[in-house]
Write an enzyme that holds these catalytic residues in place. Structure first.
Site, PDB file in Angstrom:
ATOM      1  N   PRO A  30       0.810  -1.220   0.000  1.00 62.43           N
ATOM      2  CA  PRO A  30       0.000   0.000   0.000  1.00 62.43           C
ATOM      3  C   PRO A  30       0.839   1.264   0.000  1.00 62.43           C
ATOM      4  CG  PRO A  30       0.068  -0.975   2.203  1.00 62.43           C
ATOM      5  CD  PRO A  30       0.792  -1.923   1.297  1.00 62.43           C
ATOM      6  N   TRP A 499       4.728   0.011  10.063  1.00 64.00           N
ATOM      7  CA  TRP A 499       5.209  -1.097   9.221  1.00 64.00           C
ATOM      8  C   TRP A 499       4.559  -2.414   9.623  1.00 64.00           C
ATOM      9  CZ3 TRP A 499       7.623  -0.194   4.838  1.00 64.00           C
ATOM     10  CH2 TRP A 499       8.342   0.997   4.689  1.00 64.00           C
ATOM     11  N   GLN A 535      12.705  -1.441  -0.040  1.00 65.65           N
ATOM     12  CA  GLN A 535      11.729  -2.137   0.794  1.00 65.65           C
ATOM     13  C   GLN A 535      12.277  -3.452   1.356  1.00 65.65           C
ATOM     14  OE1 GLN A 535       8.853  -0.888   1.830  1.00 65.65           O
ATOM     15  NE2 GLN A 535       9.204   0.987   0.683  1.00 65.65           N
ATOM     16  N   TRP A 539       8.865  -3.026   3.627  1.00 63.88           N
ATOM     17  CA  TRP A 539       7.723  -3.922   3.492  1.00 63.88           C
ATOM     18  C   TRP A 539       8.120  -5.385   3.285  1.00 63.88           C
ATOM     19  CZ3 TRP A 539       4.492  -5.610  -1.029  1.00 63.88           C
ATOM     20  CH2 TRP A 539       3.228  -6.045  -0.610  1.00 63.88           C
ATOM     21  N   LYS A 575      12.808  18.088  -5.590  1.00 67.55           N
ATOM     22  CA  LYS A 575      12.227  19.390  -5.905  1.00 67.55           C
ATOM     23  C   LYS A 575      13.305  20.468  -5.892  1.00 67.55           C
ATOM     24  CE  LYS A 575       7.518  18.655  -4.420  1.00 67.55           C
ATOM     25  NZ  LYS A 575       6.883  18.409  -3.128  1.00 67.55           N
TER      26      LYS A 575
END
Ligand SMILES: [Zn+2]
Ligand SMILES: [Zn+2]
Length: 1010
Positions: A30, A499, A535, A539, A575
């Site tokens: 997600p 997490w 990850q 995750w 940015k």
């Protein structure tokens, strides 16, 4: 196309049609929707899309449930920024209920934009049925998982030193720490610790965190390490022998030697007097097993509350834990003059104070990689805190075993980055002293009894009322009498690491085990997951840890890791650098398919991308346009000739059979590569096929299409329809467009089965022979390019070197070669020698050292050899003899350079063992024929300019230089046939367009014939 998919409900239909088929399970990792999606999100989303699409076409049932990660510090930080506040006290003042309400709102701010982008890039995922980690159902499943862990005794409370962000006021788990390393320069100080009862004798210790010296509790030495007492400038210092030269300089006078065990028990004076009470072993030398001599002095300054090793040492020797640092990272009143200051800011003044008191031995700076808070960038402190831990170290072996069953792409992650990470596993610091997260479902009474609640029903039974929203602050009001002692139980105030939420998605997305338990079992574990490489510690780890704790196995079988997206200079996009590529720009400029194609085929996805708008444009030019042109050609000619295409039509001739054989081979490769999660291999194979189709099959077949030959149409139709299916998972828009227009048996290509290679169509000999012929054509064209002779100028002869089997191939496709190379004849020779004559030259570099001043004689001797015979011998690896100064010498192949001169009038091009020569002598007849071809070319341009359709007949008027018109007359039948002219009149008349060929004027008038 999007509208058509929506109208026909193609995604849902593609799943519906596989009901009852063996499932292929995909888990969506997600994302958080509190920021706008970027180009790296497109990367992960297209890779999450392609294999489920592929597996669906292969007959599997692939459900794709979307999900949103809603909790955690990043969300809280965003709201703090919005509110202009920056501490937990501010949040409390603002009100936790209001604060959390804003968090809830914020995580869904950009869901709409995410959904829009998701649809636009063709990522098929069920967003209507998405899971949200903030829902009560989701959190209840998470509670259940924690209760299971608690029951096993693996969820425990304890004081430990944890990585701690003083700005965010919370501990971080080890995988969060791994996300935030930065290179920084810290002070590096060597400090004197005077030994009690001795004059001018000090232990020397080293630290890079001077602020912890306020809390020095003991010094640690390795019992087996050798130490020396050395005299330096009138004082005596104790350091490890091995490190003495580095710390004290070379050649110091050693007074005595001892081991660490000898030093144990020595009492010393601490650097600062503010805190004294560390128990009986405080401010003494202690033995420890973690001391090394890799840096420092071999004597380790120990501050119990600020290091893991320190803390354990303190436990072992009963040192009192003294922590003079508040939760916001400032010293409390125990730190004397430093009270109230943020610890890292006090470093410089502490070093100065050491200097003033004579304790400072040396101060330097030290550059090292140090962990920072991955969200707010504050340097982390190692800090003793009471918190809740999941004892993952107890299941380390099980996690390692589970990892063995996982297929990693790329493979080296398994035992590298990920395996090493698991090897060094430490317990999961689960609790966060924050607000916006799943509340830790543990209630405590004053007696220290603990109750972990595993469901809403259980809580209701205990407490009667359960709030409608399980979040803080409402859940904190829920209290109930302790079942053991009857006193009130209140919830421990922490929330959990977000997490753990995402690691729980395999069951929590279904609200299992409370609902859908069967569905969860059917869809566990995942066949496939995909996220960015970082990850491995996010995750990928949390999924594995949670499922190993609960089910003793991994929750995924195959994982694809994606690399970073950098700008073309290799800089990270940000940015502040102004180098961010906004996905919408890419899509608007080049289309979603081009974006996808670039990610799928430009490199292996884990290698990362140097990405720009232009690079996506390149992938369009190279592949998509070529595909589109072939498709456009087919449609144009099929419409022009009003051709009734028979999709089952039989091939006619080698060219048809060749391309169908190539199609079968390509299909085989695509299936094999996509089965192995390799879009790069599959995409490149398909691209090569489309190139063959465009640059060879279609080009060679133009005449047949022109003549409306059914076999050609049937063959090209089959190729294009099959290619549309092969490409469907990769570029879902273009492929469906082509399929819909050419076939349309199904409402969408995405409802078709993936092609199965037609092995009966394979003809390896034919493919090889065709390749030989194409190689020869390529060399022949290179000759023309070098000699600057246009392809339209016919030439007399091509000579091709083709030994053995290749000779047959060239002879088989002789007519093709004649046409492609525009030559009157093709001659095959078996050895390059026949294409020219060799000249022999001595290789001075090899022979110089050997013959020295006799080189002129050697050169003369080489010049005297029969070049053709010597060349044959040398090329065969043999040696040739020469006589120099009356002596016999033999020369090896490396001693002689073979320079080949093509036959008179020929030019030669070679690549490896292949070579092609063209006779470039052009006689009058060839010249005239070349001009006739140029005229055809000009007339075709004129047709296009006049806006005529390919099938229109014309009346053609030509005028201009007589030299050209003479050639036209000579080749009139050819020109009439090529240009669809009914006749040619040699009077250009009014309105003719003027052009020139070889500097001679040509006037062309073209009209659609009546
Ligand atoms: Zn922080
Ligand atoms: Zn109790």
């Amino acid at each position: 196309m999007l509208e058509r998919w929506r109208e026909r409900d193609v995604f849902a239909e593609s799943v519906r049609r596989r009901e009852g088929a063996p499932p292929f399970v995909f888990y969506e990792g997600p994302p958080t929707a509190n920021g706008r999606p970027g180009s790296h999100h497109v990367l992960s989303r297209v890779f999450k899309d392609v294999f489920p699409r592929y597996q669906t076409m292969r007959g599997r049932l692939v459900h794709r449930k979307a999900g949103w990660d809603c909790h955690g510090l990043p969300v809280e930080l965003e709201i703090e920024r919005e509110l202009g506040i920056s501490s937990k006290a501010d949040i409390e003042r603002y009100g936790v209920a209001e604060f959390n309400a804003r968090c809830r709102e914020s995580v869904l701010t950009y869901v709409e934009e995410w959904d829009r982008l998701t649809e636009r890039i063709g990522f098929w995922i069920d967003t209507d049925d998405a899971y949200f980690t903030l829902s009560n159902d989701y959190m209840e499943s998470v509670w259940w998982s924690l209760r299971e862990v608690w029951r096993k005794g693996l969820l425990t409370r304890g004081q430990r030193v944890v990585p701690y962000c003083s700005r965010c006021g919370t501990a971080l788990s080890s995988h969060e720490v791994a996300l935030g390393y930065r290179d920084v320069v810290d002070p590096s100080v060597y400090v004197r610790f005077p030994v009690e009862g001795e004059d001018d004798l000090s232990l020397a210790a080293w630290t890079t965190t001077p602020w912890t010296l306020i809390s020095n509790a003991a010094l640690a030495v390795g019992p087996e390490i050798d130490y020396v007492e050395a005299r330096v400038d009138g004082e005596r210092l104790i350091v490890a022998e091995e490190l003495a030269p580095r710390v004290l300089g070379e050649g110091v006078e050693v007074v005595r030697r001892m081991t660490g065990a000898d030093l144990a028990g020595l009492r010393y004076e601490p650097p600062f007097p503010y805190i004294d009470d560390y128990g009986p072993r405080g401010h003494t030398v202690l033995e420890a097993d973690f001391v090394t001599t890799s840096d420092g002095t071999g004597i380790v300054h120990t501050a119990v509350a600020f290091g893991e090793d320190d803390f354990r040492l303190g436990e072992r020797y009963g040192l009192t834990v003294q922590n003079p640092v508040r939760e916001d990272g400032t010293f409390d009143e125990r730190a004397g003059p430093f009270a109230g200051r943020w610890v890292k800011d006090a470093d410089a003044d502490i070093v100065e104070a050491l200097g003033a008191s004579g304790r400072l031995l040396r101060a330097e700076s030290f550059e090292h990689s140090y962990p920072h808070c991955w969200r707010c960038g504050t340097p982390l402190l190692y800090y003793a805190k009471t918190g809740w831990y999941v004892r993952t170290s107890q299941v380390k072996d099980a996690m390692l075993a589970a990892n063995e069953g996982i297929t990693w792409h790329p493979e080296h992650i398994k035992h590298g980055r990920f395996g090493k990470w698991l090897e060094s596993n430490v317990d999961w610091a689960l609790s966060r002293e924050r607000y916006w997260g799943t509340p830790l479902p543990v209630w405590l009474c004053e007696e220290g009894h603990e109750r972990c609640v595993g469901s809403i029903a259980e809580l209701r039974e205990l407490a009667g009322e359960v709030p409608a929203d399980l979040h803080k602050p409402y859940i904190d009001d829920v209290a109930f009498p302790c079942p053991d002692c009857g006193r009130e139980m209140r919830r421990t105030p922490e929330v959990i690491d977000a997490w753990w939420d995402s690691g729980s998605m395999p069951f929590a997305q279904w609200h299992a085990p409370f609902e859908n338990e069967e569905r969860f079992r059917e869809r566990f574990p995942a066949d496939y997951i995909c996220e960015a490489l970082d990850q491995t510690r996010g995750w990928f780890y949390s999924l594995l840890a949670v499922s190993t704790l609960l089910y003793g196995r991994s929750s995924y079988e195959t994982v694809l890791c994606l690399g970073l997206i950098l700008d073309p200079e290799g800089q990270k996009m940000s940015k502040s650098r102004g180098n961010v590529v906004i996905p919408w720009e890419v899509i608007e400029r080049h289309g979603a398919d081009a974006f996808r194609w670039y990610y799928f085929t430009s490199k292996h996805p884990w290698d990362g991308y140097r990405f720009s708008l232009e690079m996506v444009g390149e992938s369009v030019r190279q592949f998509m346009l070529q595909l589109w042109n072939v498709y456009g050609f087919f449609v144009l000619y099929a419409n022009a000739g009003d051709v009734e295409v028979d999709p089952d039509g039989e091939p006619a001739g080698d060219l048809d059979r060749w391309i169908l054989s190539r199609l079968a081979a390509t299909t085989e490769t695509a299936v094999e590569r996509l089965d192995d999660y390799d879009t790069t291999g599959a995409g490149r194979a398909i691209a090569t096929f489309v190139e063959d189709l465009s640059n060879w099959y279609v080009r060679r077949s133009r005449r047949r299409f022109w003549d409306g030959e059914p076999a050609a149409f049937a063959t090209l139709h089959r190729c294009l329809v099959t290619v549309s299916k092969l490409l469907a998972p990769l570029v879902p828009f273009v492929s469906d467009e082509i399929y819909g227009n050419l076939d349309g048996t199904e409402p969408s290509v995405h409802l078709c089965d993936y092609p199965v290679p037609d092995l009966s169509a394979r003809d390896a000999d034919l493919e090889r022979d065709m390749q030989t012929a194409r190689d020869a054509v390529e060399l022949g064209r290179a000759v023309r390019a070098h000699a600057r002779v246009k392809v339209r100028q016919p030439l007399a002869e091509a000579v091709v070197v083709a030994p053995g089997r290749e000779r047959e191939a060239i002879q088989r496709f002789e007519a093709v070669l004649r046409e492609e190379l525009n030559v009157k004849g093709v001659r095959v020779v078996s050895e390059a020698e026949e294409l020219g004559r060799f000249e022999l030259k001595p290789n001075y570099r090899a022979l110089g050292p050997r013959f020295g001043k006799h080189m002129p004689q050697v050169a003369a001797a080489v010049g005297g050899l029969d070049p053709q015979r010597a060349a044959r011998t040398l090329r065969g690896g043999g040696q040739v003899g020469v006589r120099v100064n009356g002596g016999e010498h033999s020369l090896a192949p490396d001693d002689v350079q073979l320079v080949m001169h093509p036959l008179e009038g020929y030019e030669l091009e070679r690549a490896g063992t292949h070579a092609v020569a063209l006779n470039l002598e052009v006689d009058e007849a060839l010249l005239c024929e070349g001009r006739a071809r140029e005229v055809v070319h000009k007339v075709q341009d004129a047709r296009k300019e006049a806006g005529l359709n390919v099938e229109d007949r014309i009346s053609l008027r030509l005028g201009g230089a007589e030299e050209l018109l003479g050639c036209v007359r000579e080749h009139e039948a050819y020109i009439v046939g090529e240009t669809l002219a009914l006749e040619i009149s040699y009077d250009a008349g009014e309105g003719a367009r003027a052009g020139e060929i070889d500097g001679r004027e040509l006037l062309i008038g073209v009209e659609r014939a009546a």
